[in-house]
Design a protein around this motif. Structure first.
Motif, PDB file in Angstrom:
ATOM      1  N   ALA A 332       0.838  -1.208   0.000  1.00  0.00           N
ATOM      2  CA  ALA A 332       0.000   0.000   0.000  1.00  0.00           C
ATOM      3  C   ALA A 332       0.868   1.252   0.000  1.00  0.00           C
ATOM      4  O   ALA A 332       0.568   2.235  -0.685  1.00  0.00           O
ATOM      5  N   ARG A 333       1.956   1.223   0.766  1.00  0.00           N
ATOM      6  CA  ARG A 333       2.866   2.372   0.810  1.00  0.00           C
ATOM      7  C   ARG A 333       3.508   2.623  -0.551  1.00  0.00           C
ATOM      8  O   ARG A 333       3.661   3.772  -0.983  1.00  0.00           O
ATOM      9  N   GLN A 334       3.877   1.540  -1.233  1.00  0.00           N
ATOM     10  CA  GLN A 334       4.512   1.674  -2.542  1.00  0.00           C
ATOM     11  C   GLN A 334       3.513   1.996  -3.647  1.00  0.00           C
ATOM     12  O   GLN A 334       3.907   2.428  -4.727  1.00  0.00           O
ATOM     13  N   GLY A 335       2.226   1.786  -3.391  1.00  0.00           N
ATOM     14  CA  GLY A 335       1.218   2.010  -4.411  1.00  0.00           C
ATOM     15  C   GLY A 335       1.255   0.948  -5.481  1.00  0.00           C
ATOM     16  O   GLY A 335       1.287   1.256  -6.680  1.00  0.00           O
ATOM     17  N   VAL A 336       1.231  -0.328  -5.063  1.00  0.00           N
ATOM     18  CA  VAL A 336       1.357  -1.439  -6.000  1.00  0.00           C
ATOM     19  C   VAL A 336       0.373  -2.552  -5.650  1.00  0.00           C
ATOM     20  O   VAL A 336      -0.135  -2.646  -4.526  1.00  0.00           O
ATOM     21  N   SER A 337       0.135  -3.413  -6.646  1.00  0.00           N
ATOM     22  CA  SER A 337      -0.647  -4.623  -6.396  1.00  0.00           C
ATOM     23  C   SER A 337       0.212  -5.652  -5.683  1.00  0.00           C
ATOM     24  O   SER A 337      -0.250  -6.365  -4.802  1.00  0.00           O
ATOM     25  N   ASN A 338       1.468  -5.749  -6.097  1.00  0.00           N
ATOM     26  CA  ASN A 338       2.431  -6.617  -5.427  1.00  0.00           C
ATOM     27  C   ASN A 338       3.845  -6.157  -5.752  1.00  0.00           C
ATOM     28  O   ASN A 338       4.060  -5.345  -6.653  1.00  0.00           O
ATOM     29  N   TYR A 339       4.791  -6.668  -5.018  1.00  0.00           N
ATOM     30  CA  TYR A 339       6.195  -6.298  -5.218  1.00  0.00           C
ATOM     31  C   TYR A 339       7.081  -7.453  -4.774  1.00  0.00           C
ATOM     32  O   TYR A 339       6.669  -8.334  -4.012  1.00  0.00           O
ATOM     33  N   GLU A 340       8.293  -7.457  -5.282  1.00  0.00           N
ATOM     34  CA  GLU A 340       9.295  -8.448  -4.875  1.00  0.00           C
ATOM     35  C   GLU A 340      10.619  -7.724  -4.665  1.00  0.00           C
ATOM     36  O   GLU A 340      11.005  -6.878  -5.474  1.00  0.00           O
ATOM     37  N   ARG A 341      11.303  -8.071  -3.602  1.00  0.00           N
ATOM     38  CA  ARG A 341      12.654  -7.550  -3.370  1.00  0.00           C
ATOM     39  C   ARG A 341      13.655  -8.677  -3.600  1.00  0.00           C
ATOM     40  O   ARG A 341      13.477  -9.779  -3.091  1.00  0.00           O
TER      41      ARG A 341
END
Length: 380
Positions: A332-341
């Protein structure tokens, strides 16, 4: 330069890191390889980065100025990127004023024989010539790299052509390379008529010489270039960029936007943005293995499309509803549906981190990939 020279250590480390990332992208066992299009696009920009770093290293042969973002990204500061692009544009003019390599070599040999000393001025001219010849190719990581269409298909449900487009930018505030990929449907009447056959499939009689520079739709290509350049800042979330694209183009419908943030990069004795990582990497014996490269893949996708409304007094074009994963605070903070590091590290450096008891803390939330003997070991 020697390995005791900070600049040489830095260039050795970043060269090894980018080479390792290239191995990772091309390894059929790596996670990104499963998304072959992503891997192929990323490989293209890795080549540009490698050429940029090679050019910067050559530039030190005649210019002393080179700064990196030691406390943040670990990449060169934006001024270096701007200078590289400026030199690329002026390369032909400057090359015309510098003697050919064989002439310079002959003059250098003559100078050494007559003066028993190194001809510094001639050596710098040779270094400048090699640098300009390299940057004149254009395959460097510029402040902004124009969009390119690499795939075209048709959505059988909507009957619209679908483009896969990618572009890139080097963010001047964060000093980070950013790569963008967008999947966009086009409802422009002329494009639908030209590209979609009566059977609802891609009209194979229309030649499309992929990749195509810019957006495939010629009527929107220049506007799309301008949009991409103005909406590629790291401070803008993927959801904001996708939303702006949806609002600015009534005929374009962004279904997915992916951003790859290449960094931060950590190098022993050079970068300072994580004291724990710096202290441990300093214990790695070989310079070419004393680094850690991280990247983040961010994605936002459309969960639904609000149909267009046409009335006598007002109309509303179709608009996308983007999914933001509010169950994950970081998403939510990044403004994304999903993310991967992700984190890529040489085996020797990982062993040192593990032995120091720091691996679990440093790599919390990351998918770790270890380069060992030219191979990738993931999910450690």
């Amino acid at each position: 330069m020697t390995t005791s020279d900070p600049a040489e250590r830095y260039f050795t480390a970043i060269s090894a890191a980018l080479g390792g990332l290239d191995i990772f992208l091309r390894d059929d066992r790596s996670p990104l390889y499963r998304h072959d299009l992503v891997a192929r696009v990323m490989a293209e920009y890795i080549v540009r980065l490698e050429n940029s770093f090679s050019s910067w290293k050559n530039r030190l042969g005649f210019m002393d100025a080179f700064k990196i973002s030691r406390a943040e990204s670990g990449y060169p500061v934006f001024q270096n990127v701007l200078e590289l692009e400026n030199d690329r544009r002026q390369a032909d003019k400057r090359l015309a004023a510098i003697p050919e390599p064989e002439v310079l070599r002959a003059e250098m040999a003559d100078f050494i024989l007559r003066h028993r000393a190194m001809p510094d001025a001639l050596r710098k001219s040779m270094a400048e010539r090699l640098y300009l010849e390299q940057v004149s190719s254009g395959q460097v990581f510029a402040p902004f790299i124009l969009p390119k269409t690499i795939r075209v298909s048709v959505n059988p449900k909507t009957g619209r052509p679908i483009y896969v487009v990618h572009w890139a930018a080097f963010d001047g505030s964060a000093n980070l390379p950013l790569v963008y990929m967008a999947t966009v449907e086009d409802s422009s009447d002329n494009v639908v008529r030209a590209l979609v056959g009566k059977d609802g499939k891609l009209n194979e009689s229309v030649p499309i010489p992929l990749p195509v520079e810019g957006l495939l739709n010629p009527d929107l290509a220049h506007r799309f270039d301008d949009f991409a350049e103005k909406n590629s800042a790291y401070t803008l979330s993927p959801a904001t960029i996708a939303g702006n694209l949806d609002k600015d183009f009534d005929q374009l419908h962004p279904k997915q936007l992916r951003r790859v943030v290449l960094g931060p990069f950590y190098s022993a004795g050079i970068t300072e943005h994580n004291s724990t990582v710096a202290d441990v990497l300093a214990k790695v014996r070989r310079v070419e293995n004393a680094w850690l490269l991280t990247w983040t893949i961010q994605e936002v996708f459309s969960k639904a499309e609000t149909p267009a409304r046409r009335g006598l007094f007002s109309s509303q074009p179709a608009r996308e509803e983007f999914h933001i994963n509010t169950d994950d605070l970081e998403a939510a903070r990044q403004g994304v549906s999903n993310y991967e590091r992700h984190a890529l590290i040489p085996h020797e450096a990982y062993q040192v981190l593990y032995a120091a008891g720091e691996a679990q803390k440093i790599f919390a939330g990351y998918k770790v990939h270890i380069i060992s003997n030219g191979q990738v070991i993931s999910d450690v």
